[in-house]
Design a protein around this motif. Structure first.
Motif, PDB file in Angstrom:
ATOM      1  N   ALA A   2      17.247  30.999  48.531  1.00 60.39           N
ATOM      2  CA  ALA A   2      17.782  30.561  47.253  1.00 60.39           C
ATOM      3  C   ALA A   2      16.656  30.040  46.383  1.00 60.39           C
ATOM      4  CB  ALA A   2      18.827  29.481  47.477  1.00 60.39           C
ATOM      5  N   LEU A   3      16.806  30.271  45.079  1.00 61.10           N
ATOM      6  CA  LEU A   3      15.797  29.773  44.144  1.00 61.10           C
ATOM      7  C   LEU A   3      15.672  28.273  44.267  1.00 61.10           C
ATOM      8  CD1 LEU A   3      13.863  30.458  41.850  1.00 61.10           C
ATOM      9  CD2 LEU A   3      15.751  30.107  40.247  1.00 61.10           C
ATOM     10  N   PHE A   4      16.815  27.568  44.307  1.00 62.55           N
ATOM     11  CA  PHE A   4      16.822  26.133  44.497  1.00 62.55           C
ATOM     12  C   PHE A   4      17.691  25.801  45.702  1.00 62.55           C
ATOM     13  CE2 PHE A   4      16.227  26.086  39.729  1.00 62.55           C
ATOM     14  CZ  PHE A   4      14.879  25.789  39.815  1.00 62.55           C
ATOM     15  N   PRO A   5      17.111  25.477  46.850  1.00 67.78           N
ATOM     16  CA  PRO A   5      17.916  25.045  47.981  1.00 67.78           C
ATOM     17  C   PRO A   5      18.601  23.724  47.646  1.00 67.78           C
ATOM     18  CG  PRO A   5      15.571  24.692  48.408  1.00 67.78           C
ATOM     19  CD  PRO A   5      15.668  25.489  47.148  1.00 67.78           C
ATOM     20  N   PRO A   6      19.675  23.375  48.383  1.00 67.18           N
ATOM     21  CA  PRO A   6      20.414  22.144  48.076  1.00 67.18           C
ATOM     22  C   PRO A   6      19.528  20.903  48.000  1.00 67.18           C
ATOM     23  CG  PRO A   6      21.614  23.477  49.670  1.00 67.18           C
ATOM     24  CD  PRO A   6      20.277  24.137  49.488  1.00 67.18           C
ATOM     25  N   SER A   7      18.464  20.877  48.780  1.00 69.12           N
ATOM     26  CA  SER A   7      17.607  19.695  48.813  1.00 69.12           C
ATOM     27  C   SER A   7      16.725  19.558  47.578  1.00 69.12           C
ATOM     28  CB  SER A   7      16.701  19.741  50.053  1.00 69.12           C
ATOM     29  OG  SER A   7      15.863  20.894  50.017  1.00 69.12           O
ATOM     30  N   ALA A   8      16.689  20.573  46.704  1.00 71.58           N
ATOM     31  CA  ALA A   8      15.781  20.541  45.558  1.00 71.58           C
ATOM     32  C   ALA A   8      16.348  19.775  44.375  1.00 71.58           C
ATOM     33  CB  ALA A   8      15.429  21.968  45.124  1.00 71.58           C
ATOM     34  N   LEU A   9      17.686  19.722  44.249  1.00 68.93           N
ATOM     35  CA  LEU A   9      18.312  19.108  43.084  1.00 68.93           C
ATOM     36  C   LEU A   9      19.041  17.830  43.474  1.00 68.93           C
ATOM     37  CD1 LEU A   9      19.809  22.274  41.326  1.00 68.93           C
ATOM     38  CD2 LEU A   9      17.562  21.234  41.020  1.00 68.93           C
ATOM     39  N   ASN A  10      19.022  16.868  42.562  1.00 74.01           N
ATOM     40  CA  ASN A  10      19.758  15.633  42.780  1.00 74.01           C
ATOM     41  C   ASN A  10      21.258  15.900  42.805  1.00 74.01           C
ATOM     42  OD1 ASN A  10      17.560  13.804  42.932  1.00 74.01           O
ATOM     43  ND2 ASN A  10      17.371  13.827  40.702  1.00 74.01           N
ATOM     44  N   ALA A  11      21.984  14.993  43.426  1.00 74.90           N
ATOM     45  CA  ALA A  11      23.431  15.142  43.542  1.00 74.90           C
ATOM     46  C   ALA A  11      24.064  15.231  42.155  1.00 74.90           C
ATOM     47  CB  ALA A  11      24.012  13.960  44.308  1.00 74.90           C
ATOM     48  N   GLY A  12      24.941  16.205  41.988  1.00 73.63           N
ATOM     49  CA  GLY A  12      25.654  16.362  40.729  1.00 73.63           C
ATOM     50  C   GLY A  12      24.942  17.203  39.691  1.00 73.63           C
ATOM     51  N   VAL A  13      23.691  17.561  39.929  1.00 72.59           N
ATOM     52  CA  VAL A  13      22.930  18.363  38.971  1.00 72.59           C
ATOM     53  C   VAL A  13      23.303  19.833  39.146  1.00 72.59           C
ATOM     54  CG1 VAL A  13      20.639  19.143  38.271  1.00 72.59           C
ATOM     55  CG2 VAL A  13      21.014  16.744  38.856  1.00 72.59           C
ATOM     56  N   ARG A  14      23.711  20.455  38.066  1.00 73.73           N
ATOM     57  CA  ARG A  14      24.077  21.865  38.102  1.00 73.73           C
ATOM     58  C   ARG A  14      22.880  22.737  37.716  1.00 73.73           C
ATOM     59  NH1 ARG A  14      29.135  21.638  34.140  1.00 73.73           N
ATOM     60  NH2 ARG A  14      27.636  20.249  33.097  1.00 73.73           N
ATOM     61  N   LYS A  15      22.880  23.955  38.208  1.00 74.21           N
ATOM     62  CA  LYS A  15      21.760  24.852  37.937  1.00 74.21           C
ATOM     63  C   LYS A  15      21.636  25.169  36.452  1.00 74.21           C
ATOM     64  CE  LYS A  15      21.726  26.943  42.530  1.00 74.21           C
ATOM     65  NZ  LYS A  15      21.880  28.187  43.332  1.00 74.21           N
ATOM     66  N   ARG A  16      22.764  25.156  35.732  1.00 75.75           N
ATOM     67  CA  ARG A  16      22.705  25.421  34.298  1.00 75.75           C
ATOM     68  C   ARG A  16      21.917  24.318  33.581  1.00 75.75           C
ATOM     69  NH1 ARG A  16      28.464  24.691  31.433  1.00 75.75           N
ATOM     70  NH2 ARG A  16      27.051  24.588  29.645  1.00 75.75           N
ATOM     71  N   GLU A  17      21.952  23.102  34.101  1.00 74.90           N
ATOM     72  CA  GLU A  17      21.176  22.024  33.513  1.00 74.90           C
ATOM     73  C   GLU A  17      19.682  22.275  33.701  1.00 74.90           C
ATOM     74  OE1 GLU A  17      22.493  18.174  34.860  1.00 74.90           O
ATOM     75  OE2 GLU A  17      24.558  18.873  35.021  1.00 74.90           O
ATOM     76  N   VAL A  18      19.310  22.756  34.881  1.00 71.91           N
ATOM     77  CA  VAL A  18      17.902  23.070  35.143  1.00 71.91           C
ATOM     78  C   VAL A  18      17.457  24.221  34.246  1.00 71.91           C
ATOM     79  CG1 VAL A  18      16.227  23.745  36.895  1.00 71.91           C
ATOM     80  CG2 VAL A  18      18.165  22.291  37.517  1.00 71.91           C
ATOM     81  N   PHE A  19      18.340  25.208  34.069  1.00 70.99           N
ATOM     82  CA  PHE A  19      18.007  26.310  33.168  1.00 70.99           C
ATOM     83  C   PHE A  19      17.811  25.794  31.744  1.00 70.99           C
ATOM     84  CE2 PHE A  19      19.465  29.498  30.078  1.00 70.99           C
ATOM     85  CZ  PHE A  19      18.550  30.514  30.326  1.00 70.99           C
ATOM     86  N   GLY A  20      18.696  24.914  31.294  1.00 74.15           N
ATOM     87  CA  GLY A  20      18.555  24.347  29.953  1.00 74.15           C
ATOM     88  C   GLY A  20      17.270  23.572  29.807  1.00 74.15           C
ATOM     89  N   TRP A  21      16.916  22.816  30.835  1.00 72.37           N
ATOM     90  CA  TRP A  21      15.653  22.063  30.814  1.00 72.37           C
ATOM     91  C   TRP A  21      14.459  23.017  30.753  1.00 72.37           C
ATOM     92  CZ3 TRP A  21      11.888  21.954  34.808  1.00 72.37           C
ATOM     93  CH2 TRP A  21      10.871  21.018  34.632  1.00 72.37           C
ATOM     94  N   ALA A  22      14.485  24.054  31.572  1.00 70.07           N
ATOM     95  CA  ALA A  22      13.376  25.019  31.595  1.00 70.07           C
ATOM     96  C   ALA A  22      13.256  25.779  30.284  1.00 70.07           C
ATOM     97  CB  ALA A  22      13.568  26.004  32.751  1.00 70.07           C
ATOM     98  N   MET A  23      14.358  25.939  29.569  1.00 65.08           N
ATOM     99  CA  MET A  23      14.306  26.639  28.293  1.00 65.08           C
ATOM    100  C   MET A  23      13.442  25.913  27.267  1.00 65.08           C
ATOM    101  SD  MET A  23      15.646  29.598  28.021  1.00 65.08           S
ATOM    102  CE  MET A  23      15.834  29.758  26.240  1.00 65.08           C
TER     103      MET A  23
END
Length: 433
Positions: A2-23
């Motif tokens: 997986a691009l982001f394993p479960p251990s990479a993101l804080n609890a409750g953080v959705r991948k769409r938020e990371v995408f928005g941040w990376a944008m």
């Protein structure tokens, strides 16, 4: 995998938020790639300033002025944003400021003589100041999204995505420039269009960030500007409690000074020393961005596996090799090797530095501590290019000596990195909750 394993993101953080941040990395990279590195820098020296002996100095002076403004103001802005939970609001203001000032650069060819130089310098100061604010504020979101174990991955993903944005902006600009040149149109015609393209991409891509990235922080206390400065002074008084973070800042000033030389002077070195023409330089920067994207993305995963400190050390060794190869290069082919290594080192070193900052920053003072990181990177952006220029001047215009001397900045950064204890620094940051 997986691009982001479960251990990479804080609890409750959705991948769409990371995408928005990376944008946001995607959005603002076009500014540095097109305006600062590949297009407007050369046009300012050769077109607006007509190749005057003081032209290069005027360009670096404008950049240095913007960095000085950011150094003096960003830590306090970060402290205010932390207290008010206003990182996203300030990020919107910084984005609008940079986009508008970048678009306004399109009108500088219409202003003749010394006034044209003054207007161009003023717009560069404004646009680069707002760009720097945005870079610092978006970095402050990183620890809210990523865990300590995943910070390298997430930072690297964002930074590599940023280079894709830089390539998109540069690629569209290059296509237009080649088309305009084929029609015999002068730089005064096609350079303004590239500024509008860059501003449009910046604004459009940043809109995704504003739509997808939430402000997770909570306001703490009502704060005035005086309170922000008091908090900033308190941060410096806490230096002993965060000595590894402070050591990282000193290290950052050194190695980022060398990176700043590559960003602001690579095109000039390629054309004046190696013999590249303008279109070849743009292709060189485009390929360098590809290498930087691969370096940032791939090295982010390596960084989380082998550790932030070892990862950054490896990139600094690569930068030293770049300086030596570039100084010795007598052919375009050899210089291409230096550029390829520089691209890989650039993406990985900048991503590693941001991840280390997030790892060592106290959770309740993220924007403020990233403001201190911005202070260090902007000081480096003054020191590195000015050192390069001073050595070139002292060496009667010999830029090979100057680029070889730049290796000293990376060597100093490597030596300053060695005493940093990441576990001790992380523990100090967590005690500040």
């Amino acid at each position: 995998m997986a691009l982001f394993p479960p251990s990479a993101l804080n609890a409750g953080v959705r991948k769409r938020e990371v995408f928005g941040w990376a944008m946001y990395d995607f959005a603002n990279s076009g500014y540095t790639t097109v305006v600062i590195t590949a297009v407007f820098a050369a046009y300012f020296v050769g077109g607006i300033a007509k190749g005057a002996p003081w032209a290069a100095f005027a360009w670096t002076a404008a950049l240095s002025a913007s960095y000085a403004v950011v150094m003096l103001s960003m830590p306090a802005i970060g402290a205010w944003a932390d207290r008010r939970a206003a990182k996203k609001r300030v990020l919107v203001v910084a984005t609008v400021g940079c986009v508008v000032a970048t678009a306004a650069l399109a009108f500088t060819p219409r202003v003749a003589g010394p006034m044209g130089v003054a207007v161009a310098m003023a717009l560069i100061i404004v646009s680069n100041t707002f760009y720097s604010y945005g870079e610092s504020l978006t970095g402050a979101f990183l620890p809210e999204l990523a865990t300590a174990e995943g910070m390298g991955k997430v930072s690297g993903w964002g930074w590599s995505f940023g280079y894709v944005g830089g390539m998109l902006a540069l690629g569209l600009c290059l296509a237009y420039v080649l088309s305009a040149q084929a029609k015999g149109l002068p730089a005064s015609h096609f350079v303004p269009v590239t500024m509008l393209i860059t501003a449009a991409i910046y604004g459009a891509a940043a809109s995704a960030t504003f739509a997808l990235l939430p402000e997770r922080a909570q306001p703490r206390t009502a704060s005035s500007a005086v309170g922000a400065w008091q908090q900033l002074r308190a941060t410096f008084r806490q230096a002993r409690a965060h000595r590894d973070f402070m050591q990282l800042l000193v290290c950052t000033v050194c190695y980022q000074g060398g990176v700043a030389v590559a960003i602001t002077l690579a095109a000039i070195y390629a054309e004046q020393v190696i013999g590249f023409v303008a279109s070849e330089t743009m292709v060189l920067i485009f390929v360098l961005n590809i290498a930087a994207a691969l370096g940032a993305f791939g090295f982010g995963y390596v960084q989380d596996r082998i550790g932030h400190k070892i990862s950054l050390a490896g990139t600094l060794v690569a930068w030293i090799a770049v300086c030596v190869i570039a100084a010795m290069a007598t052919t375009k082919g050899t210089f291409w090797w230096a550029a390829a290594i520089a691209g890989l080192a650039m993406g990985s070193s900048q991503s590693a530095g941001r991840a280390m900052t997030g790892y060592l920053a106290p959770p309740r003072q993220l924007a403020e501590f990233f403001g201190l990181w911005t202070f260090a990177t902007r000081l480096a952006s003054i020191v590195g290019p000015l050192m390069f220029g001073a050595i070139t001047w002292a060496a009667s215009g010999n830029q090979r000596i100057a680029i070889l001397s730049t290796a000293a900045l990376f060597i100093a950064g490597l030596l300053l990195l060695l005493p940093i204890d990441m576990a001790r620094g992380r523990e100090a940051a967590q005690r500040s909750r």
